[in-house]
Design an enzyme around this catalytic site. Structure first.
Site, short mmCIF file in Angstrom:
data_model
loop_
_atom_site.label_atom_id
_atom_site.label_comp_id
_atom_site.label_asym_id
_atom_site.label_seq_id
_atom_site.Cartn_x
_atom_site.Cartn_y
_atom_site.Cartn_z
N CYS A 56 0.83 -1.21 0.00
CA CYS A 56 0.00 0.00 0.00
C CYS A 56 0.86 1.25 0.00
CB CYS A 56 -0.91 -0.01 1.22
SG CYS A 56 -2.04 1.40 1.30
N CYS A 60 0.31 4.77 6.87
CA CYS A 60 -0.35 4.62 8.17
C CYS A 60 0.61 3.93 9.13
CB CYS A 60 -1.63 3.81 8.03
SG CYS A 60 -2.81 4.50 6.83
N CYS A 63 0.35 0.10 10.29
CA CYS A 63 -0.03 -0.94 9.33
C CYS A 63 1.16 -1.71 8.76
CB CYS A 63 -0.83 -0.31 8.19
SG CYS A 63 -1.52 -1.53 7.06
N CYS A 100 -16.49 -9.39 5.41
CA CYS A 100 -15.82 -8.15 5.04
C CYS A 100 -14.59 -8.47 4.20
CB CYS A 100 -15.39 -7.39 6.29
SG CYS A 100 -16.71 -7.18 7.50
N CYS A 131 -19.30 -6.19 3.30
CA CYS A 131 -18.59 -4.95 3.63
C CYS A 131 -17.24 -4.99 2.92
CB CYS A 131 -18.41 -4.84 5.14
SG CYS A 131 -17.49 -3.36 5.68
N CYS A 191 -19.25 1.82 7.88
CA CYS A 191 -18.54 1.17 8.97
C CYS A 191 -17.33 2.07 9.24
CB CYS A 191 -18.11 -0.23 8.55
SG CYS A 191 -17.17 -1.11 9.82
N ARG A 263 -18.54 -2.71 17.30
CA ARG A 263 -17.82 -3.95 17.01
C ARG A 263 -16.49 -3.99 17.75
NH1 ARG A 263 -20.90 -6.09 12.92
NH2 ARG A 263 -21.98 -4.57 11.60
#
Length: 333
Positions: A56, A60, A63, A100, A131, A191, A263
């Site tokens: 990616c 972040c 991550c 998801c 999702c 979400c 959640r």
């Protein structure tokens, strides 16, 4: 006496006042809200699959999938459709009601829209709620996903606006809000939640909940994650957050978002049974199951079954849980 329903005028001060209540008082309020809006003793199971791992372009700091950091994770191509369907079937067999799919992209590329749409259609055909989390969206993409049968789009705010720059610098808070707006305009449910334990202050946790409370309507799903430290990431050495602090955040979310799923997401693998039970008692009514959450570990299915058995709780589908709960009114504080 008043029925508990969503409010859209929460102030940061009001949320701070809730957050800092004695824990027993806070959890009592949260339990009252949960009982007014959701059936007792029921938990929805969701399962998450990484359909494209690593590489990616975002930075972040939490991550393992960021190309900016050396975490030892190898990037992969998009998962074949038949493998996604097989995973969805196994999830359903294991009691999951929601499936998801997450891809490690900065944004969804137009060439991949038909492939992801085919996955959504196939998973939907298995009778599961769908999702996806695919990064930022371009014009028209949310509508294409909606047409394929997508129920929810996940795009977390992660933390407060004030602390956000300490977590990621390759996209802005407004970028995230813009993507949420595109998903909402297309008619998708949201979400959207955050991650606790990234070195932020309690004030930042309060700020995150306040930002979520300003979304109108509220996100239908609010995931609360505990940071899973990843070696090689900038936030991998962050001081651990306590389970009690997690329970506080979950309880406040249950009060502020009375009609939303709250959640209990990443981080359960590092909690004791008692810690997980505390978070469920605080108001969480959904957990992620399966041995992996994208790239991090998650409790085994038999562990989850044992935990719910001890608590006298059981898995239930969304149709049962979203049915109107018994009408309960509480005294205003």
């Amino acid at each position: 006496m008043t029925e508990l329903s969503p409010r859209y005028n929460w102030t940061r001060e009001e949320i701070a006042d809730l957050y800092t209540l004695p824990l027993d008082s806070l959890m009592a309020k949260a339990l009252g809200v949960k009982q007014a809006n959701w059936p007792d003793g029921k938990v929805q199971k969701s399962q998450l699959l990484s359909i494209k791992t690593g590489g990616c372009a975002e930075n972040c700091g939490y991550c393992s999938q960021s190309a900016h950091f050396d975490t030892g994770l190898e990037a992969s191509k998009l998962t074949p459709l038949e493998d996604v369907v097989s995973a969805a079937r196994r999830a359903k067999e294991n009691g999951a009601d929601r499936f998801c799919m997450g891809a490690a992209w900065r944004s969804l590329k137009q060439r991949d829209v038909p492939k992801v749409a085919a996955m959504i259609e196939a998973v939907k055909a298995e009778g599961l709620e769908t999702c996806v989390t695919l990064g930022m969206l371009e014009e028209g993409q949310a509508e294409a996903l909606k047409s394929a049968g997508l129920d929810y789009y996940n795009h977390n705010l992660d933390t407060s606006p004030e602390y956000y720059g300490s977590v990621v610098t390759t996209r802005t808070y407004d970028d995230r809000l813009e993507t949420l707006g595109k998903a909402r305009t297309a008619g998708l449910k949201l979400c959207c939640g955050g991650i606790l334990g990234m070195g932020e202050s309690r004030e930042d946790r309060i700020g995150l909940i306040h930002e979520l409370s300003k979304l109108t309507p509220h996100p239908e799903s609010v995931p609360v994650n505990m940071l899973v430290p990843i070696e090689g990431t900038p936030l991998g050495q962050s001081p651990a957050i306590s389970v009690i602090e997690m329970a506080r955040a979950i309880a406040v979310c249950r009060i502020v978002f009375p009609k939303s799923w709250v959640r209990l997401s990443a981080g359960r693998e590092g909690m004791t049974e008692e810690g997980q039970a505390l978070c469920l008692l605080a108001g969480a009514n959904s957990i992620f199951v399966g041995d992996r959450l994208l790239t991090t570990d998650n409790p085994e299915l038999d562990e989850d079954d044992a935990l719910m058995g001890q608590m006298g709780m059981e898995a239930a589908g969304r149709s049962e849980m979203e049915a109107p709960a018994r009408r309960v009114t509480l005294l205003e504080s």
